[in-house]
Design a protein around this motif. Structure first.
Motif, PDB file in Angstrom:
ATOM      1  N   GLN A 107       0.596  -1.410  -0.018  1.00  0.00           N
ATOM      2  CA  GLN A 107       0.071   0.022  -0.165  1.00  0.00           C
ATOM      3  C   GLN A 107       0.984   1.365  -0.039  1.00  0.00           C
ATOM      4  N   HIS A 108       2.011   1.114   0.488  1.00  0.00           N
ATOM      5  CA  HIS A 108       2.954   2.222   0.522  1.00  0.00           C
ATOM      6  C   HIS A 108       4.011   2.524  -0.108  1.00  0.00           C
ATOM      7  N   ARG A 130      -3.587  -1.114  -5.604  1.00  0.00           N
ATOM      8  CA  ARG A 130      -5.053  -0.587  -5.078  1.00  0.00           C
ATOM      9  C   ARG A 130      -5.821  -0.665  -6.576  1.00  0.00           C
ATOM     10  N   ALA A 131      -5.579  -0.479  -7.578  1.00  0.00           N
ATOM     11  CA  ALA A 131      -6.240  -0.562  -8.868  1.00  0.00           C
ATOM     12  C   ALA A 131      -6.547  -1.983  -9.254  1.00  0.00           C
ATOM     13  N   LEU A 132      -5.588  -2.912  -8.974  1.00  0.00           N
ATOM     14  CA  LEU A 132      -5.718  -4.465  -9.360  1.00  0.00           C
ATOM     15  C   LEU A 132      -6.699  -5.095  -8.303  1.00  0.00           C
ATOM     16  N   ILE A 178      -7.237   2.597   0.484  1.00  0.00           N
ATOM     17  CA  ILE A 178      -6.693   2.981   1.864  1.00  0.00           C
ATOM     18  C   ILE A 178      -7.316   4.321   2.602  1.00  0.00           C
ATOM     19  N   SER A 179      -7.679   4.239   3.848  1.00  0.00           N
ATOM     20  CA  SER A 179      -8.374   5.224   4.584  1.00  0.00           C
ATOM     21  C   SER A 179      -6.995   6.402   4.573  1.00  0.00           C
ATOM     22  N   THR A 180      -7.492   7.617   4.989  1.00  0.00           N
ATOM     23  CA  THR A 180      -6.288   8.772   5.255  1.00  0.00           C
ATOM     24  C   THR A 180      -5.560   8.210   6.400  1.00  0.00           C
ATOM     25  N   PRO A 181      -6.203   7.802   7.556  1.00  0.00           N
ATOM     26  CA  PRO A 181      -5.354   7.668   8.796  1.00  0.00           C
ATOM     27  C   PRO A 181      -4.647   6.401   8.458  1.00  0.00           C
TER      28      PRO A 181
END
Length: 89
Positions: free
Chosen positions: A53-54, A63-65, A70-73
């Motif tokens: 994620q990072h 994330r596209a696949l 992912i939330s902001t926090p």
């Protein structure tokens, strides 16, 4: 006694001149909905520790696949975890 359409009535006392303006009930009745991103869930914790994620380009592709969001926090916490002070920004 008739009042002209353009005439502004004068307050009857000094207290009326300094009275706070009234707000409409529309603003008082509206509750602020709780944001779905306002608290961390178990899935957000997994997003924090998931390095895919990072990583800048890899995270976007991941994330596209997967369709994962992912939330902001979680994004801030994971960026801090993997990137330190620079990752926090």
């Amino acid at each position: 006694m008739s009042i002209a359409p353009n005439a502004v009535p004068k307050p009857s006392s000094a207290a009326a001149m300094v009275a706070a303006p009234q707000t409409s009930n529309l603003y008082r009745e509206q509750a602020i909905p709780e944001s779905p991103q306002s608290s961390l869930s178990f899935w957000d914790l997994l997003d924090v520790i998931n390095p895919l994620q990072h990583i800048p380009v890899v995270g976007t592709i991941y994330r596209a696949l997967t369709g994962d969001e992912i939330s902001t926090p979680a994004r801030v916490a994971g960026g801090t975890l993997y990137g330190g002070v620079v990752g926090f920004a």
